[in-house]
Design a protein around this motif. Structure first.
Motif, short mmCIF file in Angstrom:
data_model
loop_
_atom_site.label_atom_id
_atom_site.label_comp_id
_atom_site.label_asym_id
_atom_site.label_seq_id
_atom_site.Cartn_x
_atom_site.Cartn_y
_atom_site.Cartn_z
N LYS A 15 -6.75 -29.19 -21.18
CA LYS A 15 -7.03 -28.31 -20.03
C LYS A 15 -7.07 -29.06 -18.71
O LYS A 15 -6.59 -28.59 -17.69
N ASP A 16 -7.71 -30.23 -18.73
CA ASP A 16 -7.95 -30.92 -17.46
C ASP A 16 -6.67 -31.53 -16.89
O ASP A 16 -5.72 -31.82 -17.60
N THR A 17 -6.72 -31.74 -15.58
CA THR A 17 -5.57 -32.31 -14.89
C THR A 17 -5.72 -33.83 -14.77
O THR A 17 -6.81 -34.33 -14.53
N ILE A 18 -4.61 -34.53 -14.96
CA ILE A 18 -4.58 -35.98 -14.82
C ILE A 18 -3.59 -36.31 -13.70
O ILE A 18 -2.58 -35.62 -13.53
N GLY A 19 -3.87 -37.35 -12.94
CA GLY A 19 -2.95 -37.73 -11.86
C GLY A 19 -2.25 -39.04 -12.16
O GLY A 19 -2.83 -39.93 -12.78
N TRP A 20 -1.00 -39.15 -11.72
CA TRP A 20 -0.25 -40.42 -11.83
C TRP A 20 0.23 -40.80 -10.44
O TRP A 20 0.99 -40.07 -9.80
N VAL A 41 5.17 -40.09 -17.55
CA VAL A 41 5.52 -38.67 -17.63
C VAL A 41 5.82 -38.29 -19.07
O VAL A 41 5.37 -37.24 -19.56
N ASP A 42 6.56 -39.15 -19.78
CA ASP A 42 6.89 -38.86 -21.18
C ASP A 42 5.63 -38.77 -22.04
O ASP A 42 5.51 -37.88 -22.89
N THR A 43 4.71 -39.72 -21.81
CA THR A 43 3.47 -39.70 -22.59
C THR A 43 2.70 -38.42 -22.32
O THR A 43 2.20 -37.76 -23.23
N ALA A 44 2.61 -38.05 -21.04
CA ALA A 44 1.88 -36.83 -20.67
C ALA A 44 2.51 -35.61 -21.32
O ALA A 44 1.82 -34.73 -21.83
N LYS A 45 3.85 -35.58 -21.31
CA LYS A 45 4.56 -34.44 -21.91
C LYS A 45 4.25 -34.37 -23.40
O LYS A 45 3.94 -33.30 -23.93
N TRP A 104 -0.31 -32.88 -21.44
CA TRP A 104 -1.23 -32.93 -20.29
C TRP A 104 -0.70 -32.12 -19.12
O TRP A 104 0.49 -31.95 -18.95
N HIS A 105 -1.64 -31.74 -18.25
CA HIS A 105 -1.26 -31.25 -16.92
C HIS A 105 -1.22 -32.47 -16.03
O HIS A 105 -2.26 -33.03 -15.70
N LEU A 106 -0.04 -32.92 -15.67
CA LEU A 106 0.07 -34.18 -14.91
C LEU A 106 0.53 -33.92 -13.48
O LEU A 106 1.53 -33.22 -13.25
N ALA A 108 -0.20 -46.99 -23.70
CA ALA A 108 -1.41 -47.82 -23.64
C ALA A 108 -2.43 -47.22 -22.68
O ALA A 108 -3.64 -47.22 -22.95
N ALA A 109 -1.96 -46.69 -21.56
CA ALA A 109 -2.87 -46.10 -20.57
C ALA A 109 -3.53 -44.86 -21.15
O ALA A 109 -4.72 -44.62 -20.94
N GLU A 110 -2.73 -44.08 -21.86
CA GLU A 110 -3.25 -42.86 -22.47
C GLU A 110 -4.36 -43.22 -23.48
O GLU A 110 -5.45 -42.63 -23.46
N ALA A 111 -4.08 -44.23 -24.33
CA ALA A 111 -5.05 -44.63 -25.34
C ALA A 111 -6.32 -45.18 -24.68
O ALA A 111 -7.44 -44.84 -25.08
N ALA A 112 -6.13 -46.02 -23.64
CA ALA A 112 -7.28 -46.63 -22.97
C ALA A 112 -8.13 -45.56 -22.29
O ALA A 112 -9.36 -45.58 -22.36
#
Lengths: 390, 322
Positions: free
Chosen positions: A98-103, A122-126, A130-132, A350-354
């Motif tokens: 649900k929540d938004t993440i920024g890149w 972007v690929d990881t978020a997709k 995620w809402h990126l 890695a960023a997603e996991a961290a």
């Protein structure tokens, strides 16, 4: 090109403002490049620091205090504690559905590194649904500050960002802290912070180490004897300083006295500058036998210049560069580059996991250094066919 | 200098003389310095390199000189170079014959130039504002055309453009020289040239005198756009790649500098073509000199700033001559 630009900035000057800006650019960059040269000259050990408890100074500056001995995930070179938890900064759990993440990307997605870097996020978020939100600061640090704050204002619960420089984003970091937004820097580390107290887990490459490995590759390629030209990255950027310091320090450490640095000049990380600077350099120093380019694009520019002068090919002039883009790895296959040290841009997974561990789980290490590959004749073709070179 | 001062009646005459000839003196001094201090400078090879690097600046500066002659300025030239480069890449990759692709690239520049001219002539927007808009939007358009990334172009003819020479002179320098001659003819020998200078001298008076001011302005900006596109094609051939993020970046400022250093006043009414060409060569040689001598970035910037300040100082209008 750049010199002309600089001149022009001053001349547009019919207005005093433009003159002032030219002067201020000059002085900023001088401090940047001076620190680079100084660091390379003598106290490199203080920049890199074999410092305390086996933690390099660069890591200490990024808030890492202890080397973690726990098993490392794939693609990770080293991890440094303390373990950061979002709750320490009052950051609540994030519902990634649900929540938004920024890149926030720092530079134009014009070179392969930046393209791959954003694509990975972007690929990881997709993949994760995620809402990126995404922004690009076009190399402007103030822009990146406002990009990050803007995304926070739009409701982003976490910001993954590629800092333009290790310092200068304090404004955005303080804002995120006040709004309890998780901050995950990737690629370049934020320095001058205490572990976990200002930003969340940092994921980065070790640029000093990249410089060292480039020096090792250069020694191997040249057999320890060369008249070397260095194409420096943009002035006043810590990546440039680190890659220069690591390279020169390693030449010293390996006692490679047969390699004399006869030329050092910035080529702004661009192919065009890499070419024009090399062209001019070849006239003044026709005896050059090796070029260290601090990124692939400048290396490819140098190759274009060598090609025009009928000097391409590692038998005539050796080239070692850093990044690991397809063009440069192909140049190894073609026999024009000796080696390419990778700077891995794919921080997405890695960023997603961290981030997940940081806000929802048991926490993530303050600083993680990812593994960089290295390409030479033995593995270049494979790196191209497997798609490892980006 | 003492003999010179003796020749002239007063200091304003000296100032005027310096304004007219300063760029030639500066270039001569820089050449002498290089001859003494730069290794291999007096070799044919070095001169040929200079003549292969400088044409894009000369060509853009020629168009800029005309625009400045009308009392305007064209900040969009760098972005037009990027657009031309991107259009060229798009068509080459799409399989269009290279000659046609180059023509389309130049036409793209012409169209952007006409757009600039229309805005300046009809909307009566200040040229600096009108072309600033295109400066910002143009590079974005170029990035959209190529999808943002650098596109490598392996076209055989690019090698001839880069390295081809006639009697030892690079083709691109010959092209630049011919264009300079053409522009000089335009300014000196045609009604269009007189109109252009009249507009720069006093636009209101030109309107009142019944000159076709708008048409002339559109032509001038169209020429500037076309020349910028030609420079964009040459820059692309030199890099053997289209890099819309960087090709022509800040070229507008280089071109303005070449024009001003060459003795063309920024407020219009006069155009000095040979001075502009010399100004462009001076800037390029200055850059090469600093690179050859391994000047640290910081020092290079300060040296360049000083030289420019000197040039601008010399160019300032003196009370007696205005």
């Amino acid at each position: 090109m750049k010199a002309r630009r600089r001149i022009a900035v001053a001349a547009s000057a019919a207005t005093a403002a433009a003159l002032l800006s030219a002067c201020s650019t000059g002085s900023t960059s001088s401090s940047g490049s001076t620190s680079g040269t100084d660091a390379s000259a003598a106290p490199v050990s203080t920049t890199l620091g074999a410092a305390t408890n086996g933690v390099p100074a660069a890591i200490t500056a990024a808030g890492g205090t202890t080397l973690l001995t726990t098993p490392k995930p794939d693609g990770v070179e080293a991890q440094y504690g303390p373990i950061c938890k979002g709750s320490d900064l009052g950051i609540g759990k994030i519902d990634f559905t649900k929540d938004t993440i920024g890149w926030a990307q720092s530079e134009k997605e014009a070179n392969p590194f930046r393209i791959a870097s954003t694509k990975s996020q972007v690929d990881t978020a997709k993949a994760k649904g995620w809402h990126l939100l995404t922004t690009n600061a076009q190399s402007n640090v103030q822009q990146e500050n406002s990009d990050i704050k803007g995304m926070i204002d739009k409701g982003a619960k976490a910001i993954i960002f590629s800092p333009i420089n290790s310092t200068g984003l304090g404004d955005a970091i303080a804002y995120a802290k006040s709004k309890h937004v998780a901050m995950v820097p990737v690629d370049r580390n934020i320095t001058g912070v205490q572990g976990c107290k200002d930003v969340g887990p940092q994921l980065g490459s070790d640029f000093v180490q990249q410089g060292r490995r480039a020096a090792d590759a250069m020694i191997t390629a040249t057999g320890g004897t060369a008249k070397l030209a260095i194409l420096l990255g943009a002035s006043g950027v810590n990546v440039t300083d680190d890659r220069t310091a690591g390279f020169l320090d390693e030449l010293k450490a390996k006692n490679a006295t047969g390699i004399s640095v006869i030329f050092q000049q910035t080529a702004d990380f661009t192919r065009e500058k890499g070419k024009s600077v090399t062209e001019t350099m070849l006239r003044a120093h026709p005896d050059v036998t090796a070029i260290y380019a601090e990124n692939d694009e400048m290396g490819l520019g140098a190759l274009a210049a060598l090609d025009d002068a009928g000097k391409s090919g590692t038998s005539k002039v050796h080239i070692v560069s850093i990044d690991g883009t397809k063009g440069a790895v192909q140049a190894i296959v073609d026999g024009n580059f000796d080696a390419v040290i990778e700077s891995n841009p794919a921080f997405g997974p890695a960023a997603e996991a961290a981030l997940d561990a940081y806000v929802n789980g048991d926490g993530a290490p303050a600083v993680t250094i990812t593994t960089d590959n290295q390409y030479d004749k033995s593995n270049a073709a494979e790196a191209l066919s497997s798609g490892k070179a980006y | 200098m003492t003999t010179l001062t003796a020749t002239f009646k007063d200091r304003s005459a000296v100032a005027a003389w310096t304004r007219e000839h300063g760029v030639y003196i500066a270039l001569a001094l820089l050449i002498v310095y290089n001859a003494i201090a730069t290794p291999n400078f007096l070799k044919l090879d070095t001169v040929q390199l200079l003549f292969s690097q400088v044409p894009p600046v000369i060509i853009v500066a020629l168009g800029m000189a005309l625009v400045i002659g009308t009392g305007g300025v064209d900040l969009s030239v760098g972005s037009i170079m990027a657009i031309a480069s991107a259009v060229l890449a798009k068509f080459v990759v799409g399989g269009t014959p290279i000659g046609l692709a180059m023509l389309y690239a130049v036409i793209a520049g012409l169209l952007v130039g006409v757009f600039n001219g229309l805005v300046v002539a009809f909307a009566r927007v200040q040229p600096i504002v009108a072309t600033l808009g295109v400066l910002v939007a143009g590079r974005g358009i170029a990035l959209v055309i190529t999808g943002g990334a650098l596109v490598e172009l392996f076209v055989p003819i690019f090698k001839d453009i880069r390295l081809g020479k006639f009697l030892g002179v690079p083709y691109v320098m010959i092209v630049a020289a011919l264009l300079a001659a053409g522009v000089a003819f335009l300014v000196r020998r045609t009604a269009f040239g007189y109109r252009l200078l009249a507009i720069g001298g006093n636009r209101r008076a030109s309107v009142l005198a019944g000159l076709p001011v708008r048409r002339t302005l559109i032509f001038v900006y169209a020429i500037s756009g076309t020349l910028a596109a030609v420079a964009g094609v040459i820059a692309t051939a030199r890099l053997r790649a289209s890099d819309p993020s960087y090709i022509g970046l800040l070229m507008e400022l280089s071109a303005i500098t070449a024009v001003v250093v060459g003795g063309t006043p920024l407020n219009g009414g006069r155009v000095r073509i040979l001075g502009t060409v010399t100004g462009a060569i001076l800037l390029q040689l200055l850059e090469s000199t600093l690179v050859s001598h391994n000047a640290p970035d910081s020092v290079a910037r300060m040296v360049e700033a000083l030289i420019i300040i000197a040039a601008v100082y010399v160019q300032r209008p003196s009370r007696s001559s205005r």
